[in-house]
Design a protein around this motif. Structure first.
Motif, PDB file in Angstrom:
ATOM      1  N   ARG A  17      17.956  12.998  80.932  1.00 24.84           N
ATOM      2  CA  ARG A  17      18.781  13.922  79.910  1.00 24.84           C
ATOM      3  C   ARG A  17      17.967  14.659  78.873  1.00 24.84           C
ATOM      4  O   ARG A  17      17.721  15.858  78.819  1.00 24.84           O
ATOM      5  N   VAL A  18      16.788  13.876  78.395  1.00 26.71           N
ATOM      6  CA  VAL A  18      15.950  14.439  77.238  1.00 26.71           C
ATOM      7  C   VAL A  18      15.041  15.538  77.696  1.00 26.71           C
ATOM      8  O   VAL A  18      14.770  16.364  77.353  1.00 26.71           O
ATOM      9  N   SER A  63      16.466  18.652  78.397  1.00 27.23           N
ATOM     10  CA  SER A  63      16.577  19.262  77.480  1.00 27.23           C
ATOM     11  C   SER A  63      15.259  20.153  76.768  1.00 27.23           C
ATOM     12  O   SER A  63      15.429  21.027  75.953  1.00 27.23           O
ATOM     13  N   ILE A 105       7.990  11.017  72.465  1.00 25.24           N
ATOM     14  CA  ILE A 105       9.320  11.316  71.857  1.00 25.24           C
ATOM     15  C   ILE A 105       9.900   9.862  71.424  1.00 25.24           C
ATOM     16  O   ILE A 105      10.530   9.814  70.529  1.00 25.24           O
ATOM     17  N   ALA A 144      14.023  16.887  70.397  1.00 28.64           N
ATOM     18  CA  ALA A 144      13.959  15.969  71.681  1.00 28.64           C
ATOM     19  C   ALA A 144      14.234  14.784  71.157  1.00 28.64           C
ATOM     20  O   ALA A 144      14.867  13.976  71.565  1.00 28.64           O
ATOM     21  N   LEU A 179      17.627  14.179  69.942  1.00 24.50           N
ATOM     22  CA  LEU A 179      18.526  13.991  71.133  1.00 24.50           C
ATOM     23  C   LEU A 179      18.576  12.636  71.686  1.00 24.50           C
ATOM     24  O   LEU A 179      19.228  11.883  72.006  1.00 24.50           O
ATOM     25  N   TYR A 180      17.063  12.124  71.635  1.00 26.47           N
ATOM     26  CA  TYR A 180      17.021  10.886  72.432  1.00 26.47           C
ATOM     27  C   TYR A 180      17.593   9.758  71.741  1.00 26.47           C
ATOM     28  O   TYR A 180      18.644   8.884  72.138  1.00 26.47           O
TER      29      TYR A 180
END
Lengths: 318, 462
Positions: B75-76, B79, B99, B119, B122-123
């Motif tokens: 998912r990351v 993005s 990340i 990122a 988000l992670y």
């Protein structure tokens, strides 16, 4: 089958004796406990303890001497640790005779024959006293060569115990040890004649190099007998040689014993009274470490002189 | 929710399930005529409830640990800006590492930090929600499982048998774990070894006569050609093992014969534990002994005879290794000699053999297969032994049969190749895995043969 029947009968006989003997046996039991084996004394089998008392009081019935003795035993006592396994045994073994030793389990028959070739020496806790003579020489003398003695007094065991070697090597083992053969031809001759005399030759002559452990139980036992006679002993001791065999193999061994008795003195321990009656000339009955009766086999089985013997040979206990 | 808290809650729920399940079983039994009416004892209903409560949650947990991170990372990556997403595989995984490092608050190049801040955030949030979903699901599954067992609990329910089969599966899993680990080890060694054989041909490795694993880092370095002929190592290993076995086999065998045939019970009661202590001495300690005591002794002794003994000689290491293996040989031989039936001895003694003749002609031949099996196991121990040779045998890969010189063994070279700073793609490092593979194959073969021999021996008497 027969054994089971005997056991069943002995159980009922025991119960009867227990009812008869009742109280006094208990009291006597306590008195005797000092010179009796502790384990036996603690057992609640009053009937047997009662019989033991009877045996203790008794002298050996019958004639324990032989006319032409090879081995004479006087006043033999054996202890395993604290257990007094044999008490004051006097017995002769005559030349070329078969003597059967019978009696209930644990009565000392095997212990007795193991004294004759000093196999009891290998048991750490065993102590032996008394006078043992072979042709007048003391078996337990310090100067006696045990190794030579065991060559002159051979032994066949309860369970066939061939060495994990070839049939030939099994029989050649003894002669090789004692240097009885000067060369291969002589050794071959000894091995072949021993196998013949043991009645095994025809069955194994084509496979002498195969392992002895591959034979059937009866053949293994005859191999052990061949192995024993290969060193030309004078006496052969047999400790229940047929108890691990089927009836046909047993019959063959009995025939063999009959033949061998022409050349050897044989003492055979057996639990089968039929076997004792078939093969032996004299029979000795042992009971709880005592020699109760010894006499000609016919007499022992048809007209025993001691009540214990009678009870045993008629199957009232055992 | 923290992971530990989650586990604690799960344990608490399991215990509660047990207690409640047991109580309910007793209650149900009371209604239909006492505990006798139940198929199983009440505690088995308790176990059953506990298993229903905990097992689905635990299974989910394992699955989640395996898959969740992958889903989150995917998912990351999705993005990320297009130009980063299109990067080749290797660089992208570096990016993912960055990340993760930012998310964990570790030092990352400041330029990159800004680029990847979104990122990383988000992670973190994905991770967090993943954990929350997991906790919720596990607790929910616990309740559902317990409820199911509650509804199914009737006197006829064969709870005892159910628990039994779950226990059986658990035991089977435990036993396969070691096997799978072994397979994993073999696979990892095998793959690294294959990478080594990409650079160095198998034939050169197995039959080459020179071992000099130092490879040049730069083209202008001298004296580091890199030769990977392992024959000197095999020869050294064989020499030391041979010396060790020459010491251990006769002494161990004679010890076993004395203990099983001659020693009185009192002597045996003292000597056997003493030998077992010898077997328990750490091999490092044997190493000191070899390097600091035996080697100088041998050197001094050699000098007095006019012999030139290396201070790290095969002889010293082999002697000490032999002493280490003595208890191994003696206890295995002792077992097989004791297994020879007494009837064999009686038969021989009854024919007029002396005690030693009986041992020589009957007992030892009868026990021989077992003794051979034990000796082979001892050889495989000698080959795999490391600490003593590392300390006492030296590093020089001499191809010699002279026990007074220094030799080196396969295990010593594996240690030296992997100790210190390494680059894990050079032939030098990979050679260690190839050696490990050879060692593994040889000892495996020896063990298989030994076990086969011992098994055939057992059949003979049973």
């Amino acid at each position: 089958m027969a054994k089971a029947a005997i056991m069943a009968r002995s159980a009922t006989a025991g119960d009867g004796a227990l009812a008869d003997a009742g109280g006094p046996a208990l009291r006597d039991d306590k008195d005797n406990s000092s010179n009796m084996n502790r384990r036996e004394a603690r057992q609640p089998r009053i009937a047997i303890a009662d019989l033991a008392r009877e045996a203790e009081a008794a002298q050996t019935v019958g004639d324990f001497t032989a006319t032409d003795p090879v081995i004479t035993v006087r006043g033999c006592n054996v202890w395993y640790g604290e257990t007094h396994a044999l008490r004051d045994i006097n017995l002769d073994i005559g030349r070329n005779e078969v003597i059967a030793l019978i009696g209930p389990s644990g009565c000392g028959k095997s212990t007795f024959i193991r004294c004759l070739n000093r196999m009891n020496d290998t048991i750490e806790t065993a102590r032996v006293s008394g006078e043992f003579r072979m042709h007048g020489e003391d078996i337990y003398d310090r100067k006696t060569d045990v190794v030579l003695l065991r060559a002159r007094v051979g032994m066949v065991f309860q369970k066939p115990n061939p060495f994990p070697k070839s049939i030939y090597e099994n029989v050649a083992y003894g002669p090789r040890l004692h240097g009885l053969a000067a060369n291969r031809a002589e050794l071959d001759e000894i091995v072949h004649s021993s196998l013949r005399r043991a009645g095994l030759w025809d069955e194994v002559k084509d496979r002498l190099e195969e392992p002895g452990t591959g034979l059937s139980g009866g053949q293994q036992q005859r191999l052990c007998i061949a192995r024993t006679i290969a060193v030309s002993p004078e006496v052969i001791l047999m400790d229940e040689p047929c108890s691990a065999l089927d009836p046909i193999a047993t019959a063959r061994i009995e025939d063999l014993i009959d033949e061998l008795s022409q050349n050897y003195a044989i003492a055979i321990v057996t639990h089968s009274m039929q076997q004792a009656a078939r093969v032996s000339r004299r029979t000795a009955y042992f009971h709880l470490g005592r020699l109760v009766e010894v006499d000609a086999t016919d007499k022992v089985f048809t007209n025993p002189g001691h009540k214990l013997t009678e009870d045993y040979v008629t199957g009232r206990f055992g | 929710m923290q992971f530990e808290t989650l586990l604690l809650i799960l344990v608490a729920m399991t215990v509660a399930s047990f207690v409640l399940g047991r109580q309910r079983a007793v209650a149900v039994a009371g209604r239909c005529g006492g505990i006798r009416a139940l198929h199983s004892l009440p505690k088995y209903y308790g176990y059953y409830a506990a298993i229903c409560c905990a097992l689905p949650g635990l299974a989910l947990l394992l699955l989640w640990l395996g898959l969740a991170d992958r889903v989150v990372v995917e998912r990351v990556v999705d993005s990320l800006p297009a130009e980063l997403r299109e990067l080749p595989e290797a660089q992208r995984s570096l990016l993912v590492n960055d990340i993760k490092n930012i998310a964990a608050g570790q030092f990352v190049d400041p330029g990159k930090r800004e680029e990847l801040a979104v990122a990383a955030e988000l992670y973190l949030s994905l991770k967090d929600s993943s954990r929350r979903i997991l906790s919720g699901l596990i607790v929910l599954l616990g309740f559902v499982g317990f409820g199911w067992s509650w509804l199914r609990l009737r006197p006829e329910l064969r709870a005892r048998n159910r628990v039994e089969s779950v226990a059986r599966i658990g035991l089977a899993l435990a036993s396969t774990l070691a096997i799978f680990t072994t397979i994993g080890i073999v696979a990892s060694v095998l793959f690294e070894a294959l990478r080594f054989f990409d650079r160095i041909p198998v034939s050169e490795f197995l039959f080459g006569l020179t071992w000099s694993p130092q490879t040049a880092l730069r083209a202008d370095q001298v004296g580091s050609s890199g030769a990977f002929g392992a024959v000197p190592l095999f020869a050294g290993t064989a020499l030391i093992s041979l010396i060790a076995m020459t010491v251990a086999l006769p002494i161990g065998l004679m010890t076993a014969i004395y203990l099983s045939e001659y020693a009185s019970r009192r002597v045996r009661a003292w000597v056997k534990p003493a030998l077992e202590v010898l077997a328990g001495v750490p091999t490092v300690v044997y190493g000191y002994f070899a390097a600091l005591t035996v080697a100088p002794l041998l050197r001094g002794f050699g000098q007095s005879l006019g012999l030139d003994v290396a201070s790290e000689s095969a002889l010293g290491a082999g002697l000490v290794m032999g002493i280490m293996i003595i208890p191994f040989v003696s206890s295995l031989s002792d077992d097989v000699i004791n297994a020879v039936p007494q009837a064999m001895r009686d038969g021989s003694l009854g024919l007029g053999a002396t005690h030693s003749e009986t041992i020589k002609r009957v007992v030892i031949p009868a026990a021989l297969p077992g003794i051979v099996g034990g000796a082979l196991l001892a050889v495989s121990r000698a080959i795999g032994e490391t600490m003593i040779v590392v300390m006492a045998a030296g590093l020089a890969a001499n191809l010699t049969v002279n026990p007074l010189e220094a030799v080196t063994t396969v295990t010593v070279q594996i240690v030296t190749l992997l100790v210190g700073d390494q680059e894990f793609d050079s032939a030098k490092t990979l050679a260690a895995f190839a050696l490990g593979l050879v060692l593994f194959v040889v000892t495996l073969l020896l063990n298989i043969i030994a076990l086969q021999v011992v098994r055939r021996y057992r059949e003979q008497y049973e």
